[in-house]
Design a protein around this motif. Structure first.
Motif, mmCIF file in Angstrom:
data_model
loop_
_atom_site.group_PDB
_atom_site.id
_atom_site.type_symbol
_atom_site.label_atom_id
_atom_site.label_comp_id
_atom_site.label_asym_id
_atom_site.label_seq_id
_atom_site.Cartn_x
_atom_site.Cartn_y
_atom_site.Cartn_z
ATOM 1 N N GLY A 23 0.831 -1.199 0.000
ATOM 2 C CA GLY A 23 0.000 0.000 0.000
ATOM 3 C C GLY A 23 0.861 1.243 0.000
ATOM 4 O O GLY A 23 2.081 1.183 0.155
ATOM 5 N N GLU A 24 0.214 2.344 -0.176
ATOM 6 C CA GLU A 24 0.904 3.632 -0.183
ATOM 7 C C GLU A 24 1.514 3.909 1.188
ATOM 8 O O GLU A 24 1.044 3.394 2.206
ATOM 9 N N ALA A 25 2.531 4.737 1.193
ATOM 10 C CA ALA A 25 3.165 5.141 2.450
ATOM 11 C C ALA A 25 2.139 5.810 3.354
ATOM 12 O O ALA A 25 1.327 6.618 2.904
ATOM 13 N N SER A 53 11.853 -1.505 -0.879
ATOM 14 C CA SER A 53 11.384 -0.264 -1.471
ATOM 15 C C SER A 53 11.553 -0.354 -2.979
ATOM 16 O O SER A 53 12.496 -0.990 -3.470
#
Length: 70
Positions: A23-25, A53
């Motif tokens: 998911g997004e940061a 990452s």
């Protein structure tokens, strides 16, 4: 949390599992994992946690991949 718990139970039965949290940061992936881990008896388990990452060199994860294969 229910999916994590069900996969954990399968793993405890000897049916190995892999779960990916994507998911997004800032959406709470780390928090979800930490909350889930807090519900487990950590003395009776071996946990391998790996974070990567999109900007990292993929070769950095080779040692962890080798551990999973052995």
């Amino acid at each position: 949390m229910d999916v994590l718990r069900s996969r954990w139970e399968l793993a405890r039965e000897g049916r190995g599992q892999v779960v990916g949290l994507v998911g997004e940061a800032g959406v709470g992936k780390s928090r979800l994992l930490m909350e889930f881990m807090g519900t487990l008896d950590q003395a009776s388990m071996r946990l391998l946690r790996m974070a990567t990452s999109a900007t990292e060199d993929p070769s950095r994860s080779r040692p962890a991949a080798a551990m999973l294969r052995s």
